[in-house]
Scaffold this active site. Structure first.
Site, short mmCIF file in Angstrom:
data_model
loop_
_atom_site.label_atom_id
_atom_site.label_comp_id
_atom_site.label_asym_id
_atom_site.label_seq_id
_atom_site.Cartn_x
_atom_site.Cartn_y
_atom_site.Cartn_z
N VAL B 67 100.42 94.48 94.76
CA VAL B 67 99.91 93.00 94.80
C VAL B 67 98.84 92.81 95.65
O VAL B 67 98.35 91.40 95.69
CB VAL B 67 100.90 92.01 95.60
CG1 VAL B 67 102.73 92.51 94.65
CG2 VAL B 67 101.34 92.88 96.82
N ASN B 93 108.00 88.70 96.42
CA ASN B 93 108.96 89.22 96.94
C ASN B 93 108.21 90.60 97.81
O ASN B 93 109.12 91.23 98.83
CB ASN B 93 110.05 89.87 96.64
CG ASN B 93 110.84 90.61 97.02
OD1 ASN B 93 111.93 90.28 97.93
ND2 ASN B 93 110.83 91.36 96.39
N SER B 145 111.40 85.85 106.35
CA SER B 145 112.03 86.83 106.98
C SER B 145 112.80 85.68 108.23
O SER B 145 112.49 85.54 109.44
CB SER B 145 111.81 87.95 107.34
OG SER B 145 112.13 88.70 108.43
N TYR B 158 104.61 92.30 111.17
CA TYR B 158 105.87 91.65 110.55
C TYR B 158 105.86 90.46 110.88
O TYR B 158 106.34 89.60 109.49
CB TYR B 158 106.81 92.38 110.27
CG TYR B 158 107.75 92.78 109.22
CD1 TYR B 158 107.69 92.86 108.27
CD2 TYR B 158 109.39 91.57 110.21
CE1 TYR B 158 108.35 92.63 107.20
CE2 TYR B 158 110.10 91.64 109.25
CZ TYR B 158 109.61 91.84 107.42
OH TYR B 158 111.08 91.57 106.39
N ALA B 159 106.57 90.27 112.13
CA ALA B 159 107.04 88.70 111.74
C ALA B 159 105.95 87.70 112.37
O ALA B 159 105.67 86.94 111.56
CB ALA B 159 107.47 88.99 113.69
N SER B 161 103.18 88.59 109.96
CA SER B 161 102.77 88.20 108.36
C SER B 161 103.85 86.73 108.07
O SER B 161 103.79 86.13 106.92
CB SER B 161 103.11 89.51 107.77
OG SER B 161 104.61 90.18 107.36
N LYS B 162 105.28 87.40 108.41
CA LYS B 162 106.40 86.70 107.70
C LYS B 162 105.86 84.73 108.48
O LYS B 162 106.57 83.92 107.80
CB LYS B 162 107.50 86.87 108.23
CG LYS B 162 108.11 88.02 107.56
CD LYS B 162 107.59 88.17 105.42
CE LYS B 162 108.20 89.40 104.40
NZ LYS B 162 108.47 89.09 103.78
#
Lengths: 434, 248
Positions: B67, B93, B145, B158-159, B161-162
């Protein structure tokens, strides 16, 4: 060479996590260990069908699926020779025992399936021979995970939860001759089991003084001296048996791991026939009282015979020379690194002792594993970094500050040069965290 | 009267659809009558398995690529427009996670994750939205998330990016609302399968102890809400975040 279908290993990983041990799966994932292992090629592991991984685990001393061993096993399978002899009198076991005796100077061999049950057999031999309860082991020792060997295990996560332990087993401080003498003075010692170089304990060698003391005391007190050569034997230190050079040949030596060529699970407890007869020779019933169903299985014996054919004296000499060269290379590459403390070991069994991080942000607590916070993080992090360069490395189980190196015997010198260079590079990167 | 919330005839593109929550979304939407296209980046076997499952309902269109690769995104959307003539639903997703504390988080880890989790959403949304604007209709659903919604331990990239996805969702919703395109975010908690399985054991335990439901969710407990958000029944909810984490 065929590659395992992706679907099988991916589902296999999930099934392992679900049905075998979720904690091992979690550790492997967190550490980013190479896991998409789909096959092997020329002694190395293959990830995703093409990336070659050097496995530095001692068990694979001959590399993965060594042709000399696999061919011998295939040839055996092409016959109709029995896989198991109901009388336990197996000609394959007889032949492997004869070869082992000729190579080692011992005169009697008992077989098992793992190092753990080799040590279990040695414990029973001590008891049956001496009829005394005392069995000594050393702090930092690792002799397997059966009940007897766990009793001799260094204190910690592999020992503490499993008590009460075997009575009579006592652990002595490492290389402490005075403590050893004091223990023998009690008069109840039947034997002592030691590793010539402790593997899990941090690649620590017994001192010459200590070796001299155990040889003398066990001889004087008519106790059995057992050399656990599961890590050090079969060429690993550049000797067939590391303990063969001791002032007195140990009464018992145990080998395993690479005895089966890394393919079959086989261990051997070697001793002298006189010792065996004194322990087990009262009558024929007692003579087979230590007996395991598959300990003389033909496949294991065939693998052992093929392995010993491969492991000639000349080959062992090459291992010794390569190990010395690698030792020098590593020493030169790592010296001056702030995290490097010392290089230990002999032959192709080496350990890099590392200093731990002084900055609290590099700690298990910081990573959410507070209960591991008294363990060193240096070696696990170094191993993790080396995975990215396709080297599967390990940390000593009892001392997480020691990075252990047991390459396959045939690894190319150019590979070891690459490894030594990368190890320094990654150590420097880790130091940047400090 | 139709009992089930239908996606009959809807053309749905789901990124990262070959396994985990992505696969569950594909299956749920297909069961509800949608035509499915999904992307995946690595494992042909997973994609093949997913394709087989979906073929029970209607043959899916499958595209391999990252993606984060602009060319792959353009080619996929073009191919879909050639085949379908319109795209009704985009579900962003595709995502990765790496359980890394800050000390171990390296620049390439940061870039890899941000490229997939955040840039991928931008690329696909941008590629699809011009057609949706012409259609004067469309639904975009971003999979976020709970880690951006709750004050919990989570790898910072991760946090991050979400959280970025949440901001992207709100801004995009505002920008394209007037074209009747609804953009929402669904933020699941830890699930029993997919990416969640790399979360360390002790954190899963804490999650179970602290959440109102006291357990993890299956992917099938998330998909009905996702289906509602992209369905014709949702005509006015946009820029919203729906947290499905069992009450943390």
């Amino acid at each position: 060479m065929s590659n395992m279908p992706y679907d099988f290993y991916r589902k296999g990983f999930e099934e392992f996590r679900q049905y075998v041990n979720p904690f091992i799966a979690e550790r492997a994932q967190l550490a980013r260990e190479p896991m998409n292992i789909t096959g092997s090629r020329e002694g190395k592991l293959l990830v995703d069908g093409s990336v070659e991984i050097e496995n530095f685990h001692g068990t694979q001393a001959f590399g993965h699926r060594r042709p000399e061993i696999t061919v011998a096993l295939k040839e055996y399978l092409d016959t109709d020779y029995p896989e198991w002899y109901p009388s336990r009198v197996s000609p394959f076991a007889g032949r492997l025992a004869k070869i082992l005796c000729e190579r080692s100077g011992y005169s009697q061999v008992y077989f098992g399936l793992s190092g753990s049950d080799g040590i279990e057999a040695a414990i029973k031999l001590i008891r049956a021979y001496s009829r005394k309860p005392g069995i000594l082991s050393l702090e930092g020792g690792y002799h397997g995970c059966n009940v007897g060997s766990t009793a001799m295990m260094s204190k910690g996560y592999m020992h503490d939860a499993f008590g009460p332990h075997l009575p009579g087993v006592r652990q002595l401080p490492f290389n402490d001759v005075d403590a050893l003498k004091k223990e023998f003075a009690q008069g109840d010692v039947g034997g002592i089991i030691v590793e010539p170089i402790q593997g899990e304990g941090g690649v620590r060698a017994l001192s010459d003084d200590y070796v001299a003391a155990i040889c003398e005391l066990t001889d004087r007190e008519d106790c059995l001296l057992v050399a656990d050569e599961i890590q050090t034997g079969m060429g690993r230190t550049g000797n067939f048996l590391k303990s063969a050079k001791w002032p007195r040949k140990p009464d018992v030596a145990v080998v395993a791991k690479q005895l089966g060529g890394g393919i079959m699970p086989v261990s051997a407890v070697m001793t002298d026939m006189a010792i065996f007869k004194r322990a087990y020779g009262t009558n024929f019933a007692l003579g087979e009282s230590h007996n395991m169903t598959f300990s003389y299985n033909s496949m294991g014996m065939v693998a052992g015979i093929a392995t010993l054919k491969l492991l000639t004296d000349e080959y062992i000499e090459e291992i010794r020379e390569k190990g010395e060269w690698f030792n020098g290379l590593l020493r030169e590459s790592l010296s001056g690194s702030p995290l490097f403390e010392e290089l230990r070991g002999e032959g192709m069994m080496l350990g890099v002792k590392l200093k731990n991080f002084s900055n609290p942000w590099v700690s298990y607590e910081q990573f959410g594993f507070k209960d591991l916070d008294d363990m060193s993080l240096a070696s696990p992090l170094l191993a993790r970094r080396m995975y990215q360069h396709n080297y599967f490395c390990f940390t000593c189980g009892h001392d997480w500050s020691v990075f252990r190196l047991q390459p396959r015997y045939d690894i190319e010198r150019s590979k070891l040069e690459d490894f030594a260079r990368l190890l320094r590079q990654e150590l420097d990167k880790l130091d940047e965290l400090n | 009267m139709e009992k089930k919330l239908s996606l009959k005839g809807k053309n749905c593109l789901i990124t990262g659809g070959s396994r985990g929550l992505g696969r569950a979304l594909c299956v749920d939407f297909a069961k509800s009558g949608a035509n499915i296209a999904f992307t995946y980046s690595k494992h042909d076997e997973d994609a093949g398995e997913c394709r087989e499952i979906l073929a029970q309902y209607s043959e899916p269109l499958v595209f391999k690529g990252s993606v984060a690769d602009g060319d792959h995104v353009k080619d996929t959307v073009k191919s879909l427009m050639d085949s379908w003539g319109k795209i009704d639903v985009l579900v962003n997703n595709a995502a990765i996670n790496q359980m890394l504390p800050l000390a171990l988080l390296e620049e390439n880890d940061w870039d890899d994750l941000m490229d997939i989790n955040l840039k991928g959403c931008y690329l696909y949304s941008r590629a699809v939205i011009r057609f949706m604007i012409r259609q004067k209709k469309g639904h975009i659903l971003n999979v976020g998330s709970f880690s951006s919604e709750r004050f919990i331990e989570s790898p910072i990239h991760y946090a991050g990016s979400k959280s970025g996805l949440r901001g992207l969702t709100e801004s995009l919703a505002l920008e394209v609302g007037k074209h009747n395109i609804l953009v929402n975010l669904i933020a699941p908690g830890i699930l029993t399968e997919g990416m969640s399985t790399i979360v360390p054991h002790h954190r899963v335990k804490e999650y179970e102890e602290q959440s109102a439901m006291g357990r993890l969710a299956s992917t099938e407990e998330i998909t009905p809400m996702a289906r509602f958000l992209v369905s014709d029944k949702n005509t006015f909810m946009t820029g919203a975040k729906i947290v499905c984490d069992g009450g943390l």
